[in-house]
Design an enzyme around this catalytic site. Structure first.
Site, PDB file in Angstrom:
ATOM      1  N   HIS A 115       0.812  -1.212   0.000  1.00 52.03           N
ATOM      2  CA  HIS A 115       0.000   0.000   0.000  1.00 52.03           C
ATOM      3  C   HIS A 115       0.846   1.263   0.000  1.00 52.03           C
ATOM      4  O   HIS A 115       0.402   2.316  -0.421  1.00 52.03           O
ATOM      5  CB  HIS A 115      -1.012  -0.056   1.137  1.00 52.03           C
ATOM      6  CG  HIS A 115      -2.111  -1.014   0.794  1.00 52.03           C
ATOM      7  ND1 HIS A 115      -2.103  -2.309   1.214  1.00 52.03           N
ATOM      8  CD2 HIS A 115      -3.171  -0.875  -0.023  1.00 52.03           C
ATOM      9  CE1 HIS A 115      -3.146  -2.931   0.699  1.00 52.03           C
ATOM     10  NE2 HIS A 115      -3.814  -2.083  -0.058  1.00 52.03           N
ATOM     11  N   ARG A 121     -12.186   1.332  -2.776  1.00 54.67           N
ATOM     12  CA  ARG A 121     -11.677   0.552  -1.635  1.00 54.67           C
ATOM     13  C   ARG A 121     -12.347   1.121  -0.379  1.00 54.67           C
ATOM     14  O   ARG A 121     -11.832   2.039   0.246  1.00 54.67           O
ATOM     15  CB  ARG A 121     -10.160   0.692  -1.539  1.00 54.67           C
ATOM     16  CG  ARG A 121      -9.382  -0.070  -2.617  1.00 54.67           C
ATOM     17  CD  ARG A 121      -7.875   0.067  -2.386  1.00 54.67           C
ATOM     18  NE  ARG A 121      -7.110  -0.932  -3.113  1.00 54.67           N
ATOM     19  CZ  ARG A 121      -6.443  -0.689  -4.246  1.00 54.67           C
ATOM     20  NH1 ARG A 121      -6.448   0.507  -4.783  1.00 54.67           N
ATOM     21  NH2 ARG A 121      -5.763  -1.645  -4.835  1.00 54.67           N
ATOM     22  N   ARG A 136     -16.470  -1.822  -3.400  1.00 54.18           N
ATOM     23  CA  ARG A 136     -16.028  -3.084  -2.817  1.00 54.18           C
ATOM     24  C   ARG A 136     -16.359  -3.069  -1.330  1.00 54.18           C
ATOM     25  O   ARG A 136     -16.078  -2.090  -0.640  1.00 54.18           O
ATOM     26  CB  ARG A 136     -14.528  -3.253  -3.001  1.00 54.18           C
ATOM     27  CG  ARG A 136     -14.019  -4.572  -2.428  1.00 54.18           C
ATOM     28  CD  ARG A 136     -12.576  -4.817  -2.749  1.00 54.18           C
ATOM     29  NE  ARG A 136     -11.697  -3.979  -1.961  1.00 54.18           N
ATOM     30  CZ  ARG A 136     -10.372  -3.951  -2.107  1.00 54.18           C
ATOM     31  NH1 ARG A 136      -9.817  -4.697  -3.047  1.00 54.18           N
ATOM     32  NH2 ARG A 136      -9.623  -3.184  -1.358  1.00 54.18           N
ATOM     33  N   GLU A 183      -9.187 -12.788  -6.879  1.00 55.06           N
ATOM     34  CA  GLU A 183      -7.853 -12.523  -6.340  1.00 55.06           C
ATOM     35  C   GLU A 183      -7.300 -13.712  -5.566  1.00 55.06           C
ATOM     36  O   GLU A 183      -6.212 -13.670  -5.025  1.00 55.06           O
ATOM     37  CB  GLU A 183      -7.841 -11.250  -5.489  1.00 55.06           C
ATOM     38  CG  GLU A 183      -8.914 -11.149  -4.447  1.00 55.06           C
ATOM     39  CD  GLU A 183      -8.918  -9.788  -3.732  1.00 55.06           C
ATOM     40  OE1 GLU A 183      -7.984  -8.998  -3.914  1.00 55.06           O
ATOM     41  OE2 GLU A 183      -9.868  -9.549  -2.984  1.00 55.06           O
ATOM     42  N   ASP A 224      -3.332  -9.281  -5.129  1.00 53.96           N
ATOM     43  CA  ASP A 224      -3.472 -10.475  -4.294  1.00 53.96           C
ATOM     44  C   ASP A 224      -3.373 -11.750  -5.118  1.00 53.96           C
ATOM     45  O   ASP A 224      -2.808 -12.739  -4.663  1.00 53.96           O
ATOM     46  CB  ASP A 224      -4.806 -10.428  -3.528  1.00 53.96           C
ATOM     47  CG  ASP A 224      -4.678  -9.567  -2.286  1.00 53.96           C
ATOM     48  OD1 ASP A 224      -3.696  -9.749  -1.553  1.00 53.96           O
ATOM     49  OD2 ASP A 224      -5.533  -8.689  -2.070  1.00 53.96           O
ATOM     50  N   CYS A 246      -8.518  -4.665 -11.696  1.00 55.35           N
ATOM     51  CA  CYS A 246      -8.369  -3.476 -10.850  1.00 55.35           C
ATOM     52  C   CYS A 246      -7.089  -3.514 -10.039  1.00 55.35           C
ATOM     53  O   CYS A 246      -6.793  -2.591  -9.299  1.00 55.35           O
ATOM     54  CB  CYS A 246      -9.578  -3.290  -9.942  1.00 55.35           C
ATOM     55  SG  CYS A 246      -9.807  -4.667  -8.801  1.00 55.35           S
TER      56      CYS A 246
HETATM   57  C1  PEP Z   1      -5.780  -6.513  -5.607  1.00 58.75           C
HETATM   58  O1  PEP Z   1      -5.570  -7.394  -4.762  1.00 58.75           O
HETATM   59  O2  PEP Z   1      -5.266  -6.518  -6.739  1.00 58.75           O
HETATM   60  C2  PEP Z   1      -6.686  -5.398  -5.309  1.00 58.75           C
HETATM   61  C3  PEP Z   1      -7.075  -4.556  -6.236  1.00 58.75           C
HETATM   62  O3  PEP Z   1      -7.060  -5.265  -4.013  1.00 58.75           O
HETATM   63  P1  PEP Z   1      -6.136  -4.591  -2.887  1.00 58.75           P
HETATM   64  O4  PEP Z   1      -4.866  -4.114  -3.521  1.00 58.75           O
HETATM   65  O5  PEP Z   1      -6.936  -3.494  -2.299  1.00 58.75           O
HETATM   66  O6  PEP Z   1      -5.913  -5.736  -1.959  1.00 58.75           O
HETATM   67 MG    MG Z   2      -6.813  -7.463  -2.964  1.00 59.18          MG
END
Ligand code: PEP
Ligand code: MG
Length: 852
Positions: A464, A571, A608, A702, A726, A773
């Site tokens: 992140h 998100r 989501r 994912e 993921d 995404c």
């Molecule tokens: C992902 O896992 O690609 C996704 C878009 O979700 P996050 O990055 O919020 O886990």
């Molecule tokens: Mg994810």
């Protein structure tokens, strides 16, 4: 190809004519390449024997091909083995793609140099498109440049390089690194083309994005291959399998040239260990791209400062007052920062830090120390350290991340107690921040007018922190070797995040090249921005919906203003990151409604549901520590365990049903039963609210299980959205934030791509759309691949919307489909990335050859 007119070829040089049989090179003398003549030159300027387009000019300048309007192709090859001269002795006077007239000067050469350094000066003129020829030189031995010497056959000739459309699947060879010292230059290219002509199948040779008719010698030469270049053969038709086998073997063996194997080049990982030591001019440190871009600047080390303070205080009352003052100042500073950065996710992080500051357990541990006569700094530091240790030692990534935040807050207060100015606040211009770890709060608090990039030892490309860096629009790299921390502040460095390279004290030339590259990028970005409102349609008309990944209302507004066609991922867990108590129902309704209004009734808003757990803390959803939180109570699992949470969220989201094209998406779905349970809860909530028209319900793909079972999920969903961040970590069994695995946890891995292909196939079979995404969708390099795999929507980081839309507009679906099939059979992410590298070769000649 049909020739309808008589065509005379002029002597390209003055000199002595020789029949081809006398050329001491079997590829030429056997007419394997084509029929023609040989001249022992007395002049030093090679001229065009016919009018046409320069369909290939070897970058070494020793060979050139011309194609005329009726498709006749003539190859001129100066000397024998002159490819080995590497361009020395040759001056090109024309460019590929240029129209030339008969007699026009093409290449000047130094006859003395070539004669001394190459096997022979004998120069060939060959008709390589298959037409017959007649000698019209009048039997003379000596010819003058420009004198007619050959007539190209009048009769229509069916050229065997033509590829009839073939039926069946296209098969691809494995990637092959060319062993030929000079790549596929004329001689090995001729051998390869000849072998390819022996098969009925349509055969193509691929290098990166380029693909050419493998039965055409000139087309092969347009690829301008070099030693170690990775190529693939594809074949469509009855004998495709055999063709792939034979032609692959031929390439590996060097197509008739003596070679040293280069197979290693194709398979070797590009992430070589970094050289040591680093204080060497021009040293290169490797890491992985966390946020794309390249920048030149100076090192600013922001390793946590070691602060000196006395253990013994000046009396409890005084020290307590010092601590209270510092806490108050920290609170005010965080509040101000939270407001200042309220436009993005970074603002929420400051608010979360404010909450941490108010944690009673810290003061509970600090006060007794103050009472025992310790200083404010000592007492506070001890309390923070003790809490941090507890978090870290639980072996839980979720809590370890909280420990980092705590350390951050602790340091802020400590500096305020000691009245030490924050080092990051006084930055030089063009600062490239280097740190072991950059916590989200550090990245959020950067003064982007001074900071131009950052590089860390820890963190991962899909962490992140990286997502934040992309939101800030700063180039960033992570996974660098630890000795990057020993670079002195002020050292000039060039950070090329896209290449995963940090150059220490780069040369002037490297900086100049970067400046030119940045200027190009700037121009391109400005152009993309100006065209942001245009649709993202491929050149052959396939529409790709490009939407925004958002975490706030501000991002929704920005995404729409940058040409986003809605929101592909909200998100929702980021909306109330700073809260230690759940937001009220009305607050939630207000937030979703505001975002829905910003998106509007003509576009999709994909909300989501809470994706808490794993690496995503949410203070108002306390969780038990887990040994493997990424494999534990995450996403929909957690919400189904606490259905009140999901009910509450569904009903708040449903209030926006009439404001936008509302979509609800479930994260981390693994079992079909999870989808069914969630749907049941959604239907119940809708019924309670009297809503008859349910929003669309989809799931994130994912978890590999969901991708592999996409055909089972597809009938029960309205859409899929692939979370490549993921999906990559679970497919490759590599933690998305693991610093030492960062370079390998790459979404371009063929295993991940195959799961995307499986998902798309299953969804389309049931008439459902598929988006991506995860961060892969925000990478320009991945766009042709995802389009080729059939993805319908790309939901991308907000600032990249115009870039991704522009990239789509450059492509054709047909080419993307071939490319996608090509990379699915590759072995590694490195090979996939190499195959996707955009080629800058002049494609005029290339497409001309393909069309003929
Ligand atoms: C992902 O896992 O690609 C996704 C878009 O979700 P996050 O990055 O919020 O886990
Ligand atoms: Mg994810």
């Amino acid at each position: 190809m049909v020739t309808t007119q008589q065509l005379e070829l002029l002597a390209p040089l003055s000199g002595v004519l020789m029949p081809l049989e006398q050329v001491p090179d079997p590829v030429f003398s056997s007419r394997l390449m084509g029929d023609g003549l040989c001249i022992d030159p007395t002049s030093q300027v090679l001229c065009a024997p016919l009018a046409g387009v320069i369909s290939n000019l070897q970058h070494t300048g020793h060979a050139v091909s011309i194609t005329d309007a009726s498709g006749v192709q003539v190859l001129l090859h100066i000397g024998l083995d002159t490819v080995n001269l590497g361009g020395q002795g040759f001056t090109c006077l024309v460019e590929e793609g240029q129209q030339v007239v008969a007699g026009q000067a093409l290449i000047e050469f130094d006859a003395d140099y070539v004669a001394q350094h190459a096997r022979s000066l004998l120069t060939l003129m060959l008709v390589v498109s298959g037409e017959s020829i007649t000698d019209v030189s009048g039997g003379e031995m000596l010819v003058e440049a420009g004198q007619p010497v050959l007539r190209v056959g009048e009769a229509a000739v069916q050229v065997s390089t033509q590829q009839a459309p073939s039926q069946g699947d296209t098969l691809f060879s494995l990637a092959i690194a060319l062993p030929n010292p000079n790549g596929l230059h004329a001689r090995p290219a001729a051998v390869f083309a000849q072998a390819a002509k022996g098969f009925a199948a349509t055969i193509e040779l691929h290098k990166h994005e380029q693909r050419i008719n493998a039965k055409s010698l000139v087309a092969i030469m347009t690829l301008q291959t070099s030693h170690g270049d990775v190529v693939q053969v594809s074949a469509t038709g009855e004998d495709a399998e055999q063709a792939i086998r034979v032609l692959s073997d031929l390439l590996v063996a060097g197509c008739g040239e003596a070679v040293t194997p280069a197979a290693q080049v194709a398979t070797e990982t590009t992430y070589a260990p970094a050289p040591e030591p680093v204080q060497v001019d021009g040293a290169l440190l490797r890491g992985v791209c966390a946020s794309s871009g390249a920048v030149f600047g100076q090192v600013v080390q922001i390793a946590a400062q070691t602060l000196d303070y006395p253990e013994v205080g000046a009396g409890e009352a005084f020290e307590r007052a010092q601590l209270q003052r510092a806490l108050l100042e920290a609170d005010t500073a965080l509040d101000t920062l939270g407001r200042e950065f309220s436009q993005g996710p970074q603002g929420q992080i400051f608010s979360a830090h404010r909450e941490l500051l108010q944690d009673p357990s810290l003061l509970e541990q600090a006060y007794p120390l103050l009472a025992s006569g310790k200083s404010a700094a000592f007492s506070w530091a001890a309390a923070v350290e003790a809490n941090e240790k507890v978090f870290r030692n639980l072996g839980n990534a979720f809590l370890a991340e909280r420990a980092q935040d705590l350390a951050d807050v602790g340091q802020r207060v400590l500096k305020l107690i000691l009245r030490v100015e924050d080092a990051v606040q006084a930055l030089p211009d063009n600062a490239i921040l280097i740190a072991d770890q950059l916590s989200p709060s550090q990245t959020a608090g950067l003064d982007t007018t001074k900071v131009v990039g950052f590089a860390t030892v820890g963190g991962g490309a899909t962490s992140h922190v990286a997502i934040l860096a992309r939101a800030l629009g700063l180039p960033a790299m992570c996974g660098l070797p630890a000795h990057v921390l020993s670079l002195a502040s002020g050292t000039p460095v060039l950070l090329d995040a896209e290449q995963g390279e940090l150059h220490v004290r780069p040369s002037e030339a490297a900086v100049a090249a970067l400046t030119a590259k940045r200027e190009q990028q700037r121009v391109r970005q400005a152009r993309d921005l100006a065209h942001a409102a245009l649709r993202a349609d491929t050149r052959d008309g396939r529409h790709i919906e490009v939407s925004a990944n958002i975490a706030s209302l501000a991002e929704a507004e920005q995404g729409m203003s940058l040409g986003g066609e809605g929101v592909g991922l909200l998100r929702s867990e980021f909306l109330y990151l700073e809260r230690s108590s759940a937001p009220s129902h009305d607050e939630q309704i207000a937030t979703y409604s505001a975002i829905a209004r910003a998106v509007g009734p003509d576009y999709n808003l994909v909300v989501r549901t809470l994706d808490v757990g794993g690496d995503k803390p949410l203070a108002y959803v306390p969780m038990e520590p887990e040994a493997n939180p990424f494999l534990g109570m995450r996403g929909v699992r957690l919400c189904l365990e606490r259905p009140e949470l999901l009910r509450e969220q569904f009903s708040a989201i449903l209030a926006s049903a009439d404001l936008t094209r509302l979509h609800i998406m479930l994260p981390m779905v693994t079992q079909v039963s999870e989808l069914r349970l969630a749907r049941q809860l959604l239907e119940e909530q809708a019924q309670r609210l009297g809503i008859t028209r349910l929003p669309k319900l989809g799931i994130m793909i994912e978890v590999p299980a969901a991708a592999l079972m996409a055909d089972v999920f597809a009938p029960e969903v309205d859409f899929f959205s692939i979370g490549t961040n993921d999906l990559t970590q679970y497919t490759l069994a590599m933690d998305r934030d693991h610093p030492r695995l960062a370079s390998q946890a790459d979404s371009f891995h063929p295993a991940v791509l195959r799961l995307i292909a499986t998902t798309v196939k299953a969804a389309h079979a049931h008439g459902k759309w598929v988006g991506v995404c995860g961060a892969l969708a925000s990478e320009s390099l991945a766009v042709p691949l995802l389009v080729g795999l059939g993805v319908d929507e790309l939901s991308v980081s907000v600032p990249l919307i115009p870039t991704i839309k522009a990239r789509v507009r450059e492509l054709t679906l047909k080419d993307c489909q071939v490319l996608a099939q090509q990379v699915l059979v590759l072995e590694s992410a490195e090979q996939v990335r190499a195959a996707l590298q955009p080629s800058h070769a002049a494609n005029v000649a290339h497409s001309l050859v393909l069309e003929n």
